[in-house]
Design an enzyme around this catalytic site. Structure first.
Site, PDB file in Angstrom:
ATOM      1  CG  HIS A   8      -0.784   2.097  -5.144  1.00 12.01           C
ATOM      2  ND1 HIS A   8      -0.590   2.193  -6.500  1.00 12.01           N
ATOM      3  CD2 HIS A   8      -2.058   2.532  -4.909  1.00 12.01           C
ATOM      4  CE1 HIS A   8      -1.686   2.667  -7.076  1.00 12.01           C
ATOM      5  NE2 HIS A   8      -2.590   2.879  -6.133  1.00 12.01           N
ATOM      6  CD  GLU A  40      -2.689   1.638   0.388  1.00 15.37           C
ATOM      7  OE1 GLU A  40      -3.189   2.782   0.399  1.00 15.37           O
ATOM      8  OE2 GLU A  40      -2.965   0.779  -0.476  1.00 15.37           O
ATOM      9  CG  HIS A  66      -6.596  -9.901 -16.847  1.00 12.49           C
ATOM     10  ND1 HIS A  66      -6.937 -10.435 -18.072  1.00 12.49           N
ATOM     11  CD2 HIS A  66      -7.767  -9.468 -16.294  1.00 12.49           C
ATOM     12  CE1 HIS A  66      -8.242 -10.325 -18.254  1.00 12.49           C
ATOM     13  NE2 HIS A  66      -8.768  -9.741 -17.196  1.00 12.49           N
TER      14      HIS A  66
END
Length: 312
Positions: free
Chosen positions: A61, A58, A276
């Site tokens: 990021h 976290e 993805h």
């Protein structure tokens, strides 16, 4: 100076890509609460005293997003000054900054007060628009349009329809995919392409319907892009940017469908899941470029019509 701007635009585009992948990583590893309910600090501390895996994910990021904010701001101002004469520059500069700030605010609000799964699913899509805006700015800086003489490009109405329709629909597909992740429905249907081993293989629970709804949406965009690529192959061989653009789009959407199936079949393998997210980011960037070409084509058509009237 122009060379420095080119290198910085590449750096900013890559950083924005890391923001997208980082957001997906936070969701996949369920690290959204890694810093507790504190923002921008972690557990109210500048330097966290208790380090956990979720906290590292976290906090990383947040740091990358902060760096991206600074980089996008610099790129926006720099490109505004250097290539502001290009029609799309100022719009893209404002758009990239606006949506980057918006996604940061949604992320902060989710940490401080929590958000519904429906709202959280918007987070990835908003970041995607900011990334696409930075990517298009980078392409303008590299003057990619001059390599195929964009001033002469005129796209027929049918191809315009597909270009605009597919990018709008792709955003819906992206949202459904993000909603699947935030709703915790990624493995609601353990089989692929059907949902289960039941007699008809159809979904029966809400989570199964959410998962299968995304698969159906993904199947439609795969078919749509395949058809449009076929049209480009048949009718647009002389327009290389359209021809090769749709060939690449078909390759990317095929990879996206394959990686989506592998996400389920591998039981949410982290690397496959991040791939993805990466592939859809590249595909959306390409589709955004098609939208820019449509805008250029409209202007070219108007100029051509005006010139014809003047000569008549």
């Amino acid at each position: 100076m122009q060379r420095a701007l080119k290198w910085f635009s590449i750096f900013t585009t890559i950083i924005m890509l890391f923001v997208l992948i980082g957001g997906a990583l936070v969701t996949k590893t369920e690290s959204g609460a890694g810093c507790g309910d504190s923002w921008p600090l972690c557990h109210g501390e500048l330097v966290p005293s208790q380090i956990t895996f979720e906290l590292v994910v976290e906090l990383s990021h947040r740091l990358v997003s902060g760096l991206a904010g600074i980089a996008v701001l610099i790129l926006s101002i720099w490109s505004w000054k250097k290539i502001g004469h290009i029609r799309e520059t100022k719009f893209l500069a404002v758009l990239s900054m606006f949506f980057l700030v918006l996604q940061a605010l949604i992320g902060a609000a989710a940490v401080k007060w929590g958000q519904s799964d429906a709202v959280l699913a918007l987070h990835f899509g908003i970041s995607l628009i900011s990334f696409a805006s930075v990517l298009l700015l980078t392409l303008l800086i590299f003057e990619v349009d001059k390599k195929f003489d964009s001033k002469a490009l005129i796209i027929d109405k049918t191809m315009k329809f597909h270009m605009v329709g597919i990018i709008v629909y792709s955003y819906i597909v992206v949202y459904t995919g993000a909603y699947v992740r935030h709703k915790g429905a990624s493995l609601a249907c353990p089989k692929w392409p059907i949902c289960s081993n039941r007699a008809n293989g159809l979904p029966t629970t809400l989570h199964e319907w959410i998962q299968m709804g995304h698969r159906m949406a993904a199947a439609i965009i795969f078919i749509w892009i395949t058809y449009t690529a076929w049209r480009a192959l048949k009718y647009h061989r002389n327009q290389k940017v359209i021809f090769w653009g749709w060939i690449i789009a078909f390759i990317l959407v095929s990879m996206q469908v394959t990686s989506g199936a592998l996400v389920v079949l591998t039981g949410l393998n982290l690397y496959v899941s991040l791939a993805h997210a990466l592939i859809i980011s590249c595909l959306f960037g390409l589709l955004s470029y098609f939208l820019l070409l449509v805008s250029r084509s409209n202007i070219n058509a108007e100029l051509s019509s005006t010139n014809d009237q003047n000569f008549s």
